[in-house]
Scaffold this motif. Structure first.
Motif, mmCIF file in Angstrom:
data_model
loop_
_atom_site.group_PDB
_atom_site.id
_atom_site.type_symbol
_atom_site.label_atom_id
_atom_site.label_comp_id
_atom_site.label_asym_id
_atom_site.label_seq_id
_atom_site.Cartn_x
_atom_site.Cartn_y
_atom_site.Cartn_z
ATOM 1 N N ARG A 28 0.831 -1.207 0.000
ATOM 2 C CA ARG A 28 0.000 0.000 0.000
ATOM 3 C C ARG A 28 0.861 1.251 0.000
ATOM 4 N N ARG A 29 1.897 1.271 0.835
ATOM 5 C CA ARG A 29 2.793 2.426 0.845
ATOM 6 C C ARG A 29 3.511 2.571 -0.490
ATOM 7 N N ARG A 30 3.934 1.428 -1.039
ATOM 8 C CA ARG A 30 4.606 1.482 -2.334
ATOM 9 C C ARG A 30 3.686 2.009 -3.404
ATOM 10 N N LEU A 31 2.417 1.574 -3.347
ATOM 11 C CA LEU A 31 1.435 2.064 -4.308
ATOM 12 C C LEU A 31 1.238 3.564 -4.171
ATOM 13 N N GLU A 32 1.158 4.016 -2.927
ATOM 14 C CA GLU A 32 1.006 5.457 -2.720
ATOM 15 C C GLU A 32 2.208 6.227 -3.291
ATOM 16 N N GLU A 33 3.397 5.662 -3.089
ATOM 17 C CA GLU A 33 4.590 6.324 -3.636
ATOM 18 C C GLU A 33 4.558 6.362 -5.162
ATOM 19 N N LEU A 34 4.146 5.250 -5.761
ATOM 20 C CA LEU A 34 4.073 5.210 -7.217
ATOM 21 C C LEU A 34 3.037 6.191 -7.761
ATOM 22 N N VAL A 35 1.895 6.267 -7.061
ATOM 23 C CA VAL A 35 0.864 7.206 -7.490
ATOM 24 C C VAL A 35 1.371 8.642 -7.388
ATOM 25 N N ALA A 36 2.081 8.952 -6.275
ATOM 26 C CA ALA A 36 2.622 10.303 -6.111
ATOM 27 C C ALA A 36 3.640 10.630 -7.203
ATOM 28 N N GLN A 37 4.512 9.633 -7.507
ATOM 29 C CA GLN A 37 5.502 9.867 -8.558
ATOM 30 C C GLN A 37 4.831 10.057 -9.912
ATOM 31 N N ARG A 38 3.817 9.224 -10.201
ATOM 32 C CA ARG A 38 3.138 9.340 -11.486
ATOM 33 C C ARG A 38 2.389 10.655 -11.602
ATOM 34 N N THR A 39 1.798 11.101 -10.515
ATOM 35 C CA THR A 39 1.085 12.373 -10.543
ATOM 36 C C THR A 39 2.044 13.522 -10.823
ATOM 37 N N GLU A 40 3.200 13.456 -10.182
ATOM 38 C CA GLU A 40 4.204 14.502 -10.423
ATOM 39 C C GLU A 40 4.649 14.507 -11.880
ATOM 40 N N GLN A 41 4.830 13.335 -12.465
ATOM 41 C CA GLN A 41 5.211 13.261 -13.866
ATOM 42 C C GLN A 41 4.130 13.820 -14.770
ATOM 43 N N LEU A 42 2.869 13.527 -14.426
ATOM 44 C CA LEU A 42 1.771 14.034 -15.248
ATOM 45 C C LEU A 42 1.691 15.558 -15.210
ATOM 46 N N GLU A 43 1.948 16.113 -14.025
ATOM 47 C CA GLU A 43 1.926 17.568 -13.914
ATOM 48 C C GLU A 43 3.035 18.204 -14.744
ATOM 49 N N LYS A 44 4.211 17.555 -14.765
ATOM 50 C CA LYS A 44 5.327 18.088 -15.544
ATOM 51 C C LYS A 44 5.104 17.938 -17.042
ATOM 52 N N GLN A 45 4.291 16.976 -17.424
ATOM 53 C CA GLN A 45 4.066 16.711 -18.845
ATOM 54 C C GLN A 45 2.679 17.176 -19.296
ATOM 55 N N GLU A 58 -5.215 1.344 -13.073
ATOM 56 C CA GLU A 58 -4.349 0.496 -12.268
ATOM 57 C C GLU A 58 -4.517 0.782 -10.778
ATOM 58 N N ARG A 59 -4.661 2.066 -10.496
ATOM 59 C CA ARG A 59 -4.820 2.447 -9.082
ATOM 60 C C ARG A 59 -6.120 1.897 -8.512
ATOM 61 N N LYS A 60 -7.210 1.982 -9.303
ATOM 62 C CA LYS A 60 -8.495 1.476 -8.817
ATOM 63 C C LYS A 60 -8.433 -0.041 -8.592
ATOM 64 N N LEU A 62 -6.540 -4.164 -2.619
ATOM 65 C CA LEU A 62 -6.103 -3.855 -1.267
ATOM 66 C C LEU A 62 -7.261 -3.899 -0.284
ATOM 67 N N ARG A 63 -8.406 -3.310 -0.690
ATOM 68 C CA ARG A 63 -9.585 -3.331 0.197
ATOM 69 C C ARG A 63 -10.059 -4.766 0.445
ATOM 70 N N ALA A 64 -10.042 -5.594 -0.651
ATOM 71 C CA ALA A 64 -10.460 -6.990 -0.490
ATOM 72 C C ALA A 64 -9.508 -7.735 0.447
ATOM 73 N N SER A 65 -8.210 -7.474 0.282
ATOM 74 C CA SER A 65 -7.232 -8.124 1.155
ATOM 75 C C SER A 65 -7.388 -7.667 2.592
ATOM 76 N N GLU A 66 -7.612 -6.349 2.770
ATOM 77 C CA GLU A 66 -7.796 -5.832 4.125
ATOM 78 C C GLU A 66 -9.060 -6.408 4.760
ATOM 79 N N ALA A 67 -10.118 -6.570 3.934
ATOM 80 C CA ALA A 67 -11.366 -7.135 4.475
ATOM 81 C C ALA A 67 -11.163 -8.579 4.917
ATOM 82 N N ARG A 68 -10.444 -9.345 4.104
ATOM 83 C CA ARG A 68 -10.184 -10.745 4.487
ATOM 84 C C ARG A 68 -9.327 -10.816 5.751
#
Length: 446
Positions: A284-301, A318-320, A326-332
């Motif tokens: 989950r943390r890694r996903l958040e980091e990837l989303v933050a990095q991708r968002t930054e790239q999108l803003e620059k481009q 991909e995020r959804k 993640l939600r399904a795993s957390e629920a289980r």
């Protein structure tokens, strides 16, 4: 003691060499109208011993002074290997040697009656009452012995069942908080002998990880103060220094007359679940980091709208999907933590249910009376026999093979219950006498 169609029959053996005393005994017994006395007579001790062994005798009337044996010698010959007498004995004694009868009672005789004209009244009139009292005492001893045998059998059965479970069971004192009175052999998985946990008054707390000790002590204190159910998670340090996570669940055992007796609980190793949770947290943390990095790239481009939009749509999808997974795993995982109790079913050597816990009843939709005594394999897999080779329980109680895997059980209402299950054989003196099925539901198929 037997019973005819008219009134109960009592078979008595009268060992007495004096004919007058024998007649006095007969007269006294004949006056008792509620019972029919069948009397066997012997004039010597050896004759009496032979009759006692050959006939079904309910009670013996024994004269202390016989031509060949004394009362003490007769009782010694009559006694079984355990030292107990096979039937009650009432001594017949003169008024001048009552202490001799008392000595005989120390060797197993139940009572005595004073005979003869010099006994200060017709003491023989009390003979039927003394016989009945001796028979009642004998029956009470037999009932007590049977009850103790049943208690020992039940204790052995449930101890065997508990000690075959993968989880660790324990009993703790309420007088000394934390002190263990019993812990199952499964505690040895931590590298310590079970006996070592019974020493001292800290119990599990002395091996709790220092970071978890405060919360564990607080949870135990609440249970001891309020007699509330205990539920907490903490790490125990093994003999090799490894930390393993355990779920500790316990309840205070209550008695209507004596109140709270002890704390009875179970320890379940949840180290794997904790590792899975840690892994989920990392992704989950890694996903958040990837989303933050991708968002930054999108803003620059932002100048390249078509490419940026395509990439953004892709990342959002991909995020959804990742968040859904993640939600399904957390629920289980949350369900796993909130449903720590497993279904447990014990079977005998024929595959018949001898024990079922409330969790299993709740998952299968049965009442306890509906499962006890039934073929477990056939009940959980309708349409098959108890010799179903695909049933892990069958392999455990029939072949002594431990099985673990997934299976689908049929509930009472006809629906299918998908479960992870583990079947362990129960062995006594190297012989398979049954099995323990432990399962948890992983889903229901309609």
């Amino acid at each position: 003691m037997t019973e005819s169609s008219a009134k109960p029959v009592i078979r008595l053996l009268l060992v007495e060499d004096d004919q007058i005393d024998r007649m006095a005994c007969k007269r006294a017994l004949a006056q008792h109208g509620e019972y029919e006395f069948i009397l066997f007579e012997a004039e010597t001790g050896n004759q009496g011993l032979k009759v006692a062994r050959d006939e079904k005798i309910d009670c013996i009337l024994l004269d202390y002074h016989l031509p060949d044996l004394s009362g003490v010698e007769f009782l010694s010959e009559l006694a079984e290997d355990s030292g107990d007498l096979p039937m009650p004995v009432v001594m017949l004694t003169g008024s001048d040697n009552a202490m001799v009868a008392v000595d005989a009672m120390k060797l197993g005789a139940r009572d005595y009656v004073v005979k003869g004209a010099d006994s200060g009244g017709d003491a023989m009139q009390w003979l039927p009452a003394v016989v009945m009292r001796a028979l009642r005492e004998q029956q009470a001893l037999l009932d007590k012995a049977e009850a103790l045998a049943q208690l020992r059998e039940a204790e052995a059965k449930y101890r065997c069942l508990v000690e075959q479970m993968p989880a660790i069971t324990y009993i703790a004192s309420l007088d000394t908080p934390g002190k263990l009175l019993y812990v199952s052999p499964q505690i040895q998985q931590l590298g310590f002998a079970a006996e070592s946990w019974l020493d001292g008054c800290e119990g599990f707390l002395r091996r709790v990880h220092e970071e978890d000790r405060g919360a564990a002590i607080e949870a135990y204190a609440a249970t001891y103060d309020n007699h509330a159910p205990l539920r907490c998670e903490y790490r125990l340090i093994t003999h090799s220094g490894q930390a393993r996570w355990f779920l500790d669940e316990a309840n205070v055992v209550q008695d209507e007359n004596r109140g709270a007796l002890c704390l009875q609980g179970i320890l379940v190793d949840i180290t794997l679940d904790k590792e899975n949770a840690q892994e989920l947290y990392y992704y989950r943390r890694r996903l958040e980091e990837l989303v933050a990095q991708r968002t930054e790239q999108l803003e620059k481009q932002s100048g390249i709208l078509e490419s940026a939009n395509a990439r953004m749509d892709h990342e959002l999808c991909e995020r959804k999907r990742a968040e859904a997974a993640l939600r399904a795993s957390e629920a289980r995982f949350r369900l796993l933590l909130e449903s720590a109790g497993e279904g447990i079913i014990g079977v005998d050597g024929e595959g018949l249910c001898t024990f079922v816990n409330p969790t299993a009843l709740n998952m299968l939709g049965y009442d306890q009376e509906e499962l006890l005594g039934r073929d477990v394999c056939a009940t959980l897999h309708p349409g098959t026999t108890g010799a179903d080779e695909t049933c892990c329980t069958y392999h455990a109680f029939r072949h002594g093979n431990a099985r673990r895997g997934s299976d689908t059980f049929r509930r009472k209402d006809g629906s299918a219950l998908a479960a992870d299950c583990s079947a362990q054989p129960m062995c006594v003196d190297g012989k398979v006498v049954g099995a323990v099925l432990i399962f948890r539901a992983v889903g229901t198929v309609y």
